[in-house]
Design a protein around this motif. Structure first.
Motif, PDB file in Angstrom:
ATOM      1  N   VAL A   1       0.624  -1.076  -0.081  1.00 51.79           N
ATOM      2  CA  VAL A   1      -0.483   0.031  -0.107  1.00 51.79           C
ATOM      3  C   VAL A   1       0.971   1.219   0.294  1.00 51.79           C
ATOM      4  N   ARG A   2       2.023   1.347   0.948  1.00 54.87           N
ATOM      5  CA  ARG A   2       2.455   2.157   1.273  1.00 54.87           C
ATOM      6  C   ARG A   2       3.453   2.698  -0.426  1.00 54.87           C
ATOM      7  N   GLN A   3       3.975   2.067  -0.966  1.00 54.76           N
ATOM      8  CA  GLN A   3       4.800   1.601  -2.320  1.00 54.76           C
ATOM      9  C   GLN A   3       3.759   2.381  -3.194  1.00 54.76           C
ATOM     10  N   GLU A   4       2.658   1.448  -3.761  1.00 53.49           N
ATOM     11  CA  GLU A   4       1.182   1.959  -4.308  1.00 53.49           C
ATOM     12  C   GLU A   4       1.729   3.314  -3.843  1.00 53.49           C
ATOM     13  N   ALA A   5       1.321   4.505  -2.976  1.00 57.58           N
ATOM     14  CA  ALA A   5       0.970   6.295  -2.594  1.00 57.58           C
ATOM     15  C   ALA A   5       2.128   6.460  -2.623  1.00 57.58           C
ATOM     16  N   ILE A   6       3.310   6.344  -2.882  1.00 55.53           N
ATOM     17  CA  ILE A   6       4.860   6.544  -3.012  1.00 55.53           C
ATOM     18  C   ILE A   6       4.845   6.868  -4.400  1.00 55.53           C
TER      19      ILE A   6
ATOM     20  N   LEU B   1      11.857   3.382  -2.410  1.00 58.50           N
ATOM     21  CA  LEU B   1      12.296   4.053  -3.641  1.00 58.50           C
ATOM     22  C   LEU B   1      13.233   3.064  -4.685  1.00 58.50           C
ATOM     23  N   ALA B   2      14.207   2.180  -4.040  1.00 58.35           N
ATOM     24  CA  ALA B   2      14.815   1.597  -4.412  1.00 58.35           C
ATOM     25  C   ALA B   2      14.410   0.173  -4.661  1.00 58.35           C
ATOM     26  N   GLN B   3      13.103  -0.393  -3.714  1.00 57.59           N
ATOM     27  CA  GLN B   3      12.204  -1.203  -4.379  1.00 57.59           C
ATOM     28  C   GLN B   3      11.872  -0.871  -5.509  1.00 57.59           C
ATOM     29  N   LEU B   4      10.923  -0.118  -5.792  1.00 55.28           N
ATOM     30  CA  LEU B   4      10.361   0.626  -7.047  1.00 55.28           C
ATOM     31  C   LEU B   4      11.245   1.045  -8.610  1.00 55.28           C
ATOM     32  N   GLU B   5      12.725   1.360  -7.735  1.00 56.26           N
ATOM     33  CA  GLU B   5      13.795   1.004  -8.895  1.00 56.26           C
ATOM     34  C   GLU B   5      14.046   0.108  -9.113  1.00 56.26           C
ATOM     35  N   GLU B   6      14.214  -1.061  -8.265  1.00 59.04           N
ATOM     36  CA  GLU B   6      14.394  -2.533  -8.802  1.00 59.04           C
ATOM     37  C   GLU B   6      13.507  -2.862  -9.595  1.00 59.04           C
ATOM     38  N   ARG B   7      12.153  -2.676  -9.637  1.00 61.85           N
ATOM     39  CA  ARG B   7      10.815  -3.316 -10.545  1.00 61.85           C
ATOM     40  C   ARG B   7      11.118  -2.795 -11.496  1.00 61.85           C
ATOM     41  N   GLY B   8      11.657  -1.665 -11.641  1.00 61.44           N
ATOM     42  CA  GLY B   8      11.351  -1.271 -13.188  1.00 61.44           C
ATOM     43  C   GLY B   8      10.638   0.852 -12.884  1.00 61.44           C
ATOM     44  N   LEU B   9       9.904   0.414 -12.076  1.00 65.60           N
ATOM     45  CA  LEU B   9       8.819   1.598 -12.178  1.00 65.60           C
ATOM     46  C   LEU B   9       8.758   2.696 -12.141  1.00 65.60           C
TER      47      LEU B   9
END
Length: 74
Positions: A9-14, A50-58
């Motif tokens: 949920v937090r990653q979606e919000a970010i 942010l690193a998690q989102l970047e790792e996924r290519g988002l």
């Protein structure tokens, strides 16, 4: 085949915050701006997300700082 876990949920919000910030300001928000909007006081917690989102290519960065982030190809 390994399946990717869904975004938290937090990653979606970010991700939504970054998307709307880029539309409104023409560049990505700073780590502190993301933290304030997402309810995270620790900049390292924001950097981790942010690193998690970047790792996924988002998201991706064109420079060293997170304010240079752009939405990824996915």
């Amino acid at each position: 085949m390994r399946r990717e876990r869904p975004l938290s949920v937090r990653q979606e919000a970010i991700l939504r915050l970054i998307r709307s910030w880029i539309i409104e300001h023409g560049e990505g928000p700073t780590i502190r701006q993301i933290g304030a909007s997402a309810g995270l006081s620790s900049t390292s917690s924001v950097a981790y997300q942010l690193a998690q989102l970047e790792e996924r290519g988002l998201i991706s960065r064109t420079g060293r700082g997170w304010s240079s982030c752009r939405m990824g190809a996915r």
